[in-house]
Design an enzyme around this catalytic site. Sequence first.
Site, short mmCIF file in Angstrom:
data_model
loop_
_atom_site.label_atom_id
_atom_site.label_comp_id
_atom_site.label_asym_id
_atom_site.label_seq_id
_atom_site.Cartn_x
_atom_site.Cartn_y
_atom_site.Cartn_z
N LYS A 53 0.81 -1.23 0.00
CA LYS A 53 0.00 0.00 0.00
C LYS A 53 0.85 1.28 0.00
O LYS A 53 0.48 2.27 -0.63
CB LYS A 53 -0.97 0.00 1.19
CG LYS A 53 -2.06 -1.07 1.05
CD LYS A 53 -3.05 -1.02 2.22
CE LYS A 53 -4.06 -2.16 2.10
NZ LYS A 53 -5.06 -2.15 3.17
N ASP B 220 -10.41 1.88 2.30
CA ASP B 220 -10.61 1.04 3.49
C ASP B 220 -11.52 1.73 4.52
O ASP B 220 -12.40 1.10 5.10
CB ASP B 220 -9.26 0.72 4.16
CG ASP B 220 -8.53 -0.42 3.46
OD1 ASP B 220 -9.18 -1.24 2.79
OD2 ASP B 220 -7.29 -0.48 3.59
N ALA C 25 -4.46 -0.23 8.54
CA ALA C 25 -5.92 -0.36 8.61
C ALA C 25 -6.47 0.58 9.68
O ALA C 25 -7.49 1.26 9.47
CB ALA C 25 -6.30 -1.80 8.90
N LEU D 59 -11.56 -5.93 12.70
CA LEU D 59 -11.29 -5.92 11.26
C LEU D 59 -10.84 -7.28 10.74
O LEU D 59 -10.83 -7.52 9.53
CB LEU D 59 -10.24 -4.86 10.91
CG LEU D 59 -10.58 -3.41 11.28
CD1 LEU D 59 -9.62 -2.46 10.58
CD2 LEU D 59 -12.03 -3.06 10.96
N TYR E 216 -11.36 -11.01 9.69
CA TYR E 216 -12.52 -11.81 9.31
C TYR E 216 -12.19 -13.29 9.19
O TYR E 216 -13.04 -14.11 8.89
CB TYR E 216 -13.17 -11.30 8.01
CG TYR E 216 -12.25 -11.20 6.83
CD1 TYR E 216 -12.02 -12.29 6.01
CD2 TYR E 216 -11.58 -10.01 6.55
CE1 TYR E 216 -11.16 -12.20 4.94
CE2 TYR E 216 -10.72 -9.91 5.48
CZ TYR E 216 -10.52 -11.02 4.68
OH TYR E 216 -9.65 -10.93 3.62
P1 NAP Z 1 -0.06 -3.30 10.19
O1 NAP Z 1 0.04 -2.03 9.42
O2 NAP Z 1 1.06 -4.28 10.17
O3 NAP Z 1 -0.35 -2.89 11.72
C1 NAP Z 1 -0.42 -3.88 12.71
C2 NAP Z 1 -0.95 -3.28 14.00
O4 NAP Z 1 -1.17 -4.38 14.91
C3 NAP Z 1 -0.01 -2.32 14.69
O5 NAP Z 1 -0.76 -1.32 15.35
C4 NAP Z 1 0.70 -3.21 15.72
O6 NAP Z 1 1.10 -2.52 16.89
C5 NAP Z 1 -0.42 -4.12 16.12
N1 NAP Z 1 0.04 -5.40 16.65
C6 NAP Z 1 0.59 -6.43 15.95
N2 NAP Z 1 0.87 -7.46 16.78
C7 NAP Z 1 0.52 -7.05 18.02
C8 NAP Z 1 0.56 -7.65 19.31
N3 NAP Z 1 1.04 -8.88 19.48
N4 NAP Z 1 0.08 -6.96 20.37
C9 NAP Z 1 -0.41 -5.70 20.21
N5 NAP Z 1 -0.48 -5.07 19.02
C10 NAP Z 1 -0.02 -5.73 17.94
O7 NAP Z 1 -1.34 -4.14 9.74
P2 NAP Z 1 -2.69 -3.59 9.03
O8 NAP Z 1 -2.53 -3.60 7.56
O9 NAP Z 1 -3.08 -2.35 9.72
O10 NAP Z 1 -3.73 -4.76 9.39
C11 NAP Z 1 -4.24 -4.90 10.71
C12 NAP Z 1 -5.37 -5.94 10.70
O11 NAP Z 1 -6.47 -5.43 9.93
C13 NAP Z 1 -4.98 -7.28 10.06
O12 NAP Z 1 -5.57 -8.30 10.81
C14 NAP Z 1 -5.59 -7.20 8.69
O13 NAP Z 1 -5.91 -8.48 8.18
C15 NAP Z 1 -6.87 -6.41 9.00
N6 NAP Z 1 -7.41 -5.72 7.81
C16 NAP Z 1 -8.69 -5.98 7.47
C17 NAP Z 1 -9.25 -5.35 6.38
C18 NAP Z 1 -10.66 -5.65 6.01
O14 NAP Z 1 -11.08 -5.31 4.89
N7 NAP Z 1 -11.42 -6.27 6.87
C19 NAP Z 1 -8.50 -4.42 5.63
C20 NAP Z 1 -7.18 -4.15 6.03
C21 NAP Z 1 -6.64 -4.82 7.14
P3 NAP Z 1 2.50 -1.71 16.98
O15 NAP Z 1 2.28 -0.42 16.24
O16 NAP Z 1 2.66 -1.52 18.44
O17 NAP Z 1 3.54 -2.59 16.34
#
Ligand code: NAP
Length: 289
Positions: A80, A116, A145, A228, A230
């Site tokens: 992205k 999103d 996200a 978020l 699924y």
């Molecule tokens: P990302 O940019 O990698 O961000 C991950 C986030 O999760 C960060 O805030 C990170 O915290 C936190 N995190 C990861 N492991 C953790 C842990 N063990 N304990 C506490 N916090 C933790 O990922 P993203 O793209 O935002 O995606 C996040 C989620 O949204 C994923 O599950 C993805 O599949 C889902 N998603 C869903 C949709 C949809 O259409 N439904 C669309 C996009 C994403 P830190 O900042 O502290 O590292």
Amino acid sequence: MTGAPRRSPQWPSAASAVVAVMGDPVRHSLSPLLHNAAFDAMGLDWVSVAFEVPAGQGAVALAGARALGLAGLSVTTPHKEDAFVTVDERSALATRLGAVNCVTLEGGLLVGDSTDGAGFLAALHRAAGVDPSGRRCLVVGAGGAARAVVAALGDAGAAEVAVLNRDGPRAEAAAGLAGPAGRVAVPADLAGAEVVVQASSVGLGDPTAVHLLVDVGLFHEGQVVADLVYHPSRTALLAAAAGAGATTLNGLGMLVHQAALAVERWTGRAAPVEAMWAAVTPAAGEGAS
Ligand code: NAP
């Protein structure tokens, strides 16, 4: 070509328009299923496929998409930010977020947007009948996200968008996307939030995983709690929230609605959202409960 081209044994043909999702991993993606369900219902000679593009190859893949004349691309992890840098034009929202998840080819130009957040708001409305305007919201996570959701909640007029995240500086940066409504949260804020959005990757692929900052004992009746994630369709967090009497929704609705917005940008026509829902509900479980 319109009508029912996709029922023909000659389909897809040399004349079919092609769109794709690119990401890594991507073989699990429901996006082609969603796009193809839409094109089928719309009677369009379009086809959607998935391209597994390794990290670091996003810009090359987008140049290829332009050369091949793809009509559009959905962009997912880990591309992205690369897509944001690579496109020729970007929406104001994509510029704020520094990320692009939807690319449309317009007159040979790659035009990037972020759908999103709007997808999440549409899902929230559909599942819970909730408009965030004037509501106290709490977002868990500060990644891509979460940032999209924080900006969307702020833009929708939420009274407050509190961001709870493991990494403090990232929480602060994300909260800033909601303007004056944004602030960094502490775990106790969960009790007072009317809308809670779990937007971290905790729970992805693991129905037992719990976020260490989220005290699920604070969930209560009257709250709307979204996750978020699924897959699984019900995370431990959603199960706890439902058990406490909250209205819950998983991430499927956000996926469906951002795909519908992509179809609208690519085709210039209204997306058949119900047909898209019908295509993924048997594959991924209910989107709301
Ligand atoms: P990302 O940019 O990698 O961000 C991950 C986030 O999760 C960060 O805030 C990170 O915290 C936190 N995190 C990861 N492991 C953790 C842990 N063990 N304990 C506490 N916090 C933790 O990922 P993203 O793209 O935002 O995606 C996040 C989620 O949204 C994923 O599950 C993805 O599949 C889902 N998603 C869903 C949709 C949809 O259409 N439904 C669309 C996009 C994403 P830190 O900042 O502290 O590292």
